[in-house]
Design a protein around this motif. Sequence first.
Motif, PDB file in Angstrom:
ATOM      1  N   LYS A 116      24.991  35.529  46.062  1.00  0.00           N
ATOM      2  CA  LYS A 116      24.372  36.678  45.417  1.00  0.00           C
ATOM      3  C   LYS A 116      25.274  37.168  44.286  1.00  0.00           C
ATOM      4  N   PRO A 117      24.716  37.865  43.309  1.00  0.00           N
ATOM      5  CA  PRO A 117      25.565  38.401  42.229  1.00  0.00           C
ATOM      6  C   PRO A 117      26.712  39.263  42.757  1.00  0.00           C
ATOM      7  N   GLU A 118      26.494  39.967  43.854  1.00  0.00           N
ATOM      8  CA  GLU A 118      27.551  40.814  44.408  1.00  0.00           C
ATOM      9  C   GLU A 118      28.677  40.020  45.059  1.00  0.00           C
ATOM     10  N   ASP A 119      28.521  38.705  45.171  1.00  0.00           N
ATOM     11  CA  ASP A 119      29.610  37.854  45.654  1.00  0.00           C
ATOM     12  C   ASP A 119      30.589  37.497  44.543  1.00  0.00           C
ATOM     13  N   THR A 120      30.256  37.864  43.320  1.00  0.00           N
ATOM     14  CA  THR A 120      31.145  37.591  42.186  1.00  0.00           C
ATOM     15  C   THR A 120      32.490  38.272  42.380  1.00  0.00           C
ATOM     16  N   ALA A 121      33.561  37.492  42.297  1.00  0.00           N
ATOM     17  CA  ALA A 121      34.909  38.010  42.495  1.00  0.00           C
ATOM     18  C   ALA A 121      35.911  36.874  42.329  1.00  0.00           C
ATOM     19  N   VAL A 122      37.182  37.237  42.319  1.00  0.00           N
ATOM     20  CA  VAL A 122      38.243  36.250  42.468  1.00  0.00           C
ATOM     21  C   VAL A 122      38.495  36.083  43.966  1.00  0.00           C
ATOM     22  N   TYR A 123      38.455  34.858  44.426  1.00  0.00           N
ATOM     23  CA  TYR A 123      38.637  34.560  45.840  1.00  0.00           C
ATOM     24  C   TYR A 123      40.048  34.031  46.075  1.00  0.00           C
ATOM     25  N   TYR A 124      40.712  34.612  47.080  1.00  0.00           N
ATOM     26  CA  TYR A 124      42.093  34.270  47.380  1.00  0.00           C
ATOM     27  C   TYR A 124      42.206  33.681  48.780  1.00  0.00           C
ATOM     28  N   CYS A 125      43.009  32.654  48.903  1.00  0.00           N
ATOM     29  CA  CYS A 125      43.369  32.109  50.203  1.00  0.00           C
ATOM     30  C   CYS A 125      44.621  32.835  50.693  1.00  0.00           C
ATOM     31  N   SER A 126      44.676  33.084  51.987  1.00  0.00           N
ATOM     32  CA  SER A 126      45.809  33.800  52.568  1.00  0.00           C
ATOM     33  C   SER A 126      46.266  33.116  53.847  1.00  0.00           C
ATOM     34  N   ALA A 127      47.569  33.138  54.060  1.00  0.00           N
ATOM     35  CA  ALA A 127      48.156  32.631  55.304  1.00  0.00           C
ATOM     36  C   ALA A 127      49.045  33.712  55.891  1.00  0.00           C
ATOM     37  N   LEU A 128      48.829  34.003  57.153  1.00  0.00           N
ATOM     38  CA  LEU A 128      49.603  35.038  57.851  1.00  0.00           C
ATOM     39  C   LEU A 128      50.346  34.404  59.012  1.00  0.00           C
ATOM     40  N   VAL A 129      51.672  34.529  58.956  1.00  0.00           N
ATOM     41  CA  VAL A 129      52.527  34.115  60.073  1.00  0.00           C
ATOM     42  C   VAL A 129      53.328  35.343  60.478  1.00  0.00           C
ATOM     43  N   PRO A 130      53.948  35.333  61.644  1.00  0.00           N
ATOM     44  CA  PRO A 130      54.675  36.534  62.063  1.00  0.00           C
ATOM     45  C   PRO A 130      55.652  37.033  60.997  1.00  0.00           C
ATOM     46  N   GLY A 131      55.390  38.219  60.515  1.00  0.00           N
ATOM     47  CA  GLY A 131      56.292  38.855  59.572  1.00  0.00           C
ATOM     48  C   GLY A 131      56.034  38.590  58.110  1.00  0.00           C
ATOM     49  N   MET A 132      55.133  37.676  57.779  1.00  0.00           N
ATOM     50  CA  MET A 132      54.930  37.347  56.364  1.00  0.00           C
ATOM     51  C   MET A 132      53.488  36.965  56.084  1.00  0.00           C
ATOM     52  N   ARG A 133      53.027  37.365  54.898  1.00  0.00           N
ATOM     53  CA  ARG A 133      51.708  36.955  54.420  1.00  0.00           C
ATOM     54  C   ARG A 133      51.892  36.306  53.060  1.00  0.00           C
ATOM     55  N   PHE A 134      51.184  35.212  52.867  1.00  0.00           N
ATOM     56  CA  PHE A 134      51.234  34.486  51.600  1.00  0.00           C
ATOM     57  C   PHE A 134      49.851  34.462  50.971  1.00  0.00           C
ATOM     58  N   TRP A 135      49.854  34.434  49.616  1.00  0.00           N
ATOM     59  CA  TRP A 135      48.602  34.419  48.864  1.00  0.00           C
ATOM     60  C   TRP A 135      48.583  33.255  47.886  1.00  0.00           C
ATOM     61  N   GLY A 136      47.385  32.740  47.657  1.00  0.00           N
ATOM     62  CA  GLY A 136      47.202  31.788  46.578  1.00  0.00           C
ATOM     63  C   GLY A 136      46.992  32.522  45.267  1.00  0.00           C
ATOM     64  N   GLN A 137      46.779  31.759  44.196  1.00  0.00           N
ATOM     65  CA  GLN A 137      46.651  32.351  42.864  1.00  0.00           C
ATOM     66  C   GLN A 137      45.233  32.834  42.596  1.00  0.00           C
ATOM     67  N   GLY A 138      44.287  32.426  43.423  1.00  0.00           N
ATOM     68  CA  GLY A 138      42.908  32.870  43.277  1.00  0.00           C
ATOM     69  C   GLY A 138      42.055  31.911  42.471  1.00  0.00           C
ATOM     70  N   THR A 139      40.763  31.924  42.772  1.00  0.00           N
ATOM     71  CA  THR A 139      39.795  31.122  42.025  1.00  0.00           C
ATOM     72  C   THR A 139      38.557  31.985  41.771  1.00  0.00           C
ATOM     73  N   GLN A 140      38.074  31.964  40.541  1.00  0.00           N
ATOM     74  CA  GLN A 140      36.968  32.824  40.137  1.00  0.00           C
ATOM     75  C   GLN A 140      35.637  32.243  40.606  1.00  0.00           C
ATOM     76  N   VAL A 141      34.838  33.093  41.216  1.00  0.00           N
ATOM     77  CA  VAL A 141      33.462  32.757  41.573  1.00  0.00           C
ATOM     78  C   VAL A 141      32.551  33.738  40.853  1.00  0.00           C
ATOM     79  N   THR A 142      31.638  33.215  40.052  1.00  0.00           N
ATOM     80  CA  THR A 142      30.701  34.054  39.314  1.00  0.00           C
ATOM     81  C   THR A 142      29.283  33.626  39.666  1.00  0.00           C
ATOM     82  N   VAL A 143      28.505  34.580  40.143  1.00  0.00           N
ATOM     83  CA  VAL A 143      27.112  34.314  40.515  1.00  0.00           C
ATOM     84  C   VAL A 143      26.223  35.048  39.519  1.00  0.00           C
ATOM     85  N   SER A 144      25.554  34.276  38.688  1.00  0.00           N
ATOM     86  CA  SER A 144      24.761  34.876  37.622  1.00  0.00           C
ATOM     87  C   SER A 144      23.705  33.895  37.151  1.00  0.00           C
ATOM     88  N   SER A 145      22.569  34.449  36.724  1.00  0.00           N
ATOM     89  CA  SER A 145      21.522  33.602  36.166  1.00  0.00           C
ATOM     90  C   SER A 145      21.659  33.549  34.648  1.00  0.00           C
TER      91      SER A 145
END
Length: 115
Positions: A86-115
């Motif tokens: 849906k258009p409201e799903d448009t955003a930058v999507y990030y992958c995350s990994a959580l281990v005890p005491g630390m969270r890591f993030w990816g750089q993100g990938t753009q998803v655009t939903v539009s006609s």
Amino acid sequence: QVQLVESGGGLVQPGGSLRLSCAALGIVCSIAVMGWYRQDSGKERESVAVITSGGQINYADSVKGRFAISRNNAKNMVYLQMNGLKPEDTAVYYCSALVPGMRFWGQGTQVTVSS
């Protein structure tokens, strides 16, 4: 050094599908809580889907029945299959990994939903 590398974003029409991939480097994703988050401009980052090391899965209410998170432990990869976009799903999507005491993030990938 931990790296999370996302891929698979792009432009898609409403109702279409995309599959996001996250390659985990320097961390064993089978023992981490892996997740997909998204952030649209001017909004806070929100959780989309999370999978624990035990395989428990949680989805945001807004994506239930449309998105599916999965993990390939042999390849150290996490995926997000997105259907019925849906258009409201448009955003930058990030992958995350959580281990005890630390969270890591990816750089993100753009998803655009539009006609």
